[in-house]
Design an enzyme around this catalytic site. Structure first.
Site, short mmCIF file in Angstrom:
data_model
loop_
_atom_site.label_atom_id
_atom_site.label_comp_id
_atom_site.label_asym_id
_atom_site.label_seq_id
_atom_site.Cartn_x
_atom_site.Cartn_y
_atom_site.Cartn_z
NE ARG A 26 61.14 19.82 67.09
CZ ARG A 26 60.60 20.56 66.14
NH1 ARG A 26 60.18 21.76 66.40
NH2 ARG A 26 60.48 20.10 64.91
CD GLN B 294 66.96 13.81 65.89
OE1 GLN B 294 67.87 13.26 66.53
NE2 GLN B 294 67.21 14.62 64.90
CG ASP C 133 60.20 16.39 66.68
OD1 ASP C 133 59.07 16.91 66.69
OD2 ASP C 133 61.23 17.00 66.34
CB SER D 119 60.39 16.28 63.02
OG SER D 119 61.14 17.31 63.62
CE1 TYR E 291 60.40 25.84 67.21
CE2 TYR E 291 61.59 24.98 69.12
CZ TYR E 291 60.67 24.80 68.09
OH TYR E 291 60.05 23.59 67.93
P1 NAD Z 1 58.95 26.13 62.98
O1 NAD Z 1 57.89 25.26 62.38
O2 NAD Z 1 58.76 26.64 64.36
O3 NAD Z 1 59.17 27.40 62.03
C1 NAD Z 1 59.40 27.22 60.64
C2 NAD Z 1 60.48 28.15 60.18
O4 NAD Z 1 59.99 29.48 60.15
C3 NAD Z 1 61.75 28.20 61.05
O5 NAD Z 1 62.87 27.84 60.27
C4 NAD Z 1 61.81 29.65 61.52
O6 NAD Z 1 63.13 30.12 61.66
C5 NAD Z 1 61.08 30.33 60.37
N1 NAD Z 1 60.67 31.70 60.63
C6 NAD Z 1 60.25 32.28 61.79
N2 NAD Z 1 60.02 33.60 61.59
C7 NAD Z 1 60.29 33.84 60.27
C8 NAD Z 1 60.23 34.99 59.44
N3 NAD Z 1 59.89 36.19 59.93
N4 NAD Z 1 60.57 34.86 58.15
C9 NAD Z 1 60.96 33.68 57.62
N5 NAD Z 1 61.03 32.56 58.34
C10 NAD Z 1 60.69 32.64 59.64
O7 NAD Z 1 60.35 25.43 62.87
P2 NAD Z 1 60.69 23.86 62.94
O8 NAD Z 1 60.63 23.29 61.61
O9 NAD Z 1 59.84 23.25 63.99
O10 NAD Z 1 62.18 23.90 63.44
C11 NAD Z 1 62.51 24.66 64.62
C12 NAD Z 1 63.90 24.35 65.11
O11 NAD Z 1 63.94 23.06 65.68
C13 NAD Z 1 64.97 24.37 64.08
O12 NAD Z 1 66.14 24.93 64.66
C14 NAD Z 1 65.20 22.92 63.76
O13 NAD Z 1 66.48 22.67 63.25
C15 NAD Z 1 65.02 22.35 65.12
N6 NAD Z 1 64.66 20.94 65.12
C16 NAD Z 1 65.36 20.10 65.97
C17 NAD Z 1 65.02 18.77 66.02
C18 NAD Z 1 65.77 17.86 66.96
O14 NAD Z 1 66.90 18.09 67.24
N7 NAD Z 1 65.08 16.85 67.48
C19 NAD Z 1 64.01 18.27 65.23
C20 NAD Z 1 63.33 19.14 64.38
C21 NAD Z 1 63.65 20.48 64.36
#
Ligand code: NAD
Length: 366
Positions: free
Chosen positions: A121, A126, A129, A132, A227
């Protein structure tokens, strides 16, 4: 390099790895494309559309015989793995942590596998990804599925026959899917509350006009690479207590919570379901990772004490046209990173390769 596209064999998979526009980009970059006849049809792309951009449409066996690299979407099935010629590179979703047997079978087949879902990530990756691009669409679709299942409309509506109050929605998890679910539910007029255990999501949730349910001690949750890396049982218990009032008042609940590719946390117990409003709906988007609700079943709808619980399944595959367009762009960007016109070449020390190359030279690398 000849890139092959096959009709996906996983149940319910309607996406195709490359749409005609993505094929056009790859052909322009010096590659050739061979696609199984009918592979794009379920996603809305007929054979003709591929022929028009210069791809070759052929029978499945011909694609397998000619392609040095196969672009794929769903986790390969046993039957699909059995067909791959030794030495082929396969670019696909794999979810390595959840599918060790699939990885072992791929290693045995002698193919090299790039897991698109293991993309780092980072800013550099990006545009490759797929988590996303696909979870964004799935978050939207989860709201539509919830709206379809609940016996209410979402917005406030004042009519001569009386006033209809807006749907109360609770969303667990404000990652990519959750944030899109918030935006979609707000556009439809719902009142949205959200819980997440990454403290930085508070601001993101509020900027979309939803209410964030704060839990004391949240600022101490350990985050690594975006994460959740460490959360105490005490905070999870406090979270459970803090959201209960909203859970029991909710008309529609969407759960999206995942923990870095592993098993999804259980956030709604069967006992809590028994206290939810009669007629309410839960859409559990995490069922392919075990589910966030104790009572949900993958890809299945059940009703427990008047509460409809929908096990989300593969929601991105239910919007296959847009999902394939975005997935295809991710694959094109990834191929720009690893493919030369005469074949795949990569630096094993590169961070994108280190993260995604999960099977190589008969070995599982994760
Ligand atoms: P994910 O699909 O792994 O998880 C979904 C959400 O569930 C997350 O926000 C997580 O904090 C939440 N979660 C975990 N345990 C929980 C609980 N007990 N109760 C409530 N919520 C809970 O997450 P994602 O959408 O893949 O995103 C993961 C990270 O990656 C984030 O920090 C996001 O900003 C980042 N991200 C970065 C990029 C990039 O820079 N290329 C792109 C996409 C996402």
């Amino acid at each position: 390099m000849t890139i092959g596209i096959l009709l996906e064999m996983a149940q319910g998979e309607r996406r195709v790895a490359l749409v005609p526009a993505s094929c056009a980009s790859l052909i322009k970059a010096g590659h050739s494309i061979i696609i199984q006849s009918g592979a794009g049809a379920e996603a809305g792309f007929p054979d003709d559309a591929y022929v028009q951009v210069g791809a070759q449409v052929a029978a499945r066996a011909e694609v397998l015989a000619q392609a040095a690299c196969i672009a794929h979407v769903a986790v390969p099935t046993t039957a699909e793995i059995g067909e791959y010629p030794k030495g082929t590179s396969v670019i696909t979703l794999v979810y390595p942590k959840r599918n060790p047997d699939t990885l072992a079978a791929l290693a045995q087949a002698g193919v090299s596998v790039f897991a698109m879902d293991a993309m780092p990530r980072t800013t550099r990756a990006q545009n490759m990804d797929v988590l996303s691009s696909q979870n964004n669409l799935a978050g939207y679709k989860a709201v539509v599925v919830g709206a379809n299942a609940v016996g209410r409309i979402f917005p406030l509506m004042m009519t001569a026959a009386g006033t209809v109050t807006p749907v109360k929605m609770l969303i667990y998890g404000a990652g990519v899917a959750g944030l899109q679910a918030i935006a979609t539910a707000k556009r439809l007029g719902a009142r949205v509350e959200v819980t997440d255990i990454r403290p930085e999501t508070k601001e993101q949730v509020e900027s979309l006009g939803a209410k964030f349910i704060w839990v004391e001690g949240l600022e101490n949750v350990r985050i690594e690479g975006g994460y959740v890396a460490g959360v105490t049982d005490e905070i999870l218990q406090k979270q459970k207590e803090a959201v209960e009032k909203s859970l029991f008042a909710a008309d529609v609940v969407i759960t999206t919570a995942l923990v870095a590719g592993g098993k999804a946390p259980t956030l709604i117990t069967a006992e809590q379901v028994s206290k939810m409003k009669f007629g309410s709906v839960i859409v559990d988007m995490a069922t392919d990772a075990g589910g966030n609700c104790e009572s949900s079943q993958h890809d299945t709808q059940v009703t427990v004490g008047g509460v409809t619980i929908i096990g989300g399944g593969n929601l991105a595959a239910t919007v296959p046209t847009h999902a394939s367009e975005l997935y295809g762009k991710n694959v094109v960007n990834f191929l720009a990173h690893i493919a030369k016109p005469d074949g795949i070449s990569f630096d094993t020390e590169d961070e994108i390769i280190k993260a995604t190359l999960v099977v190589h030279n008969g070995e599982v690398k994760v």
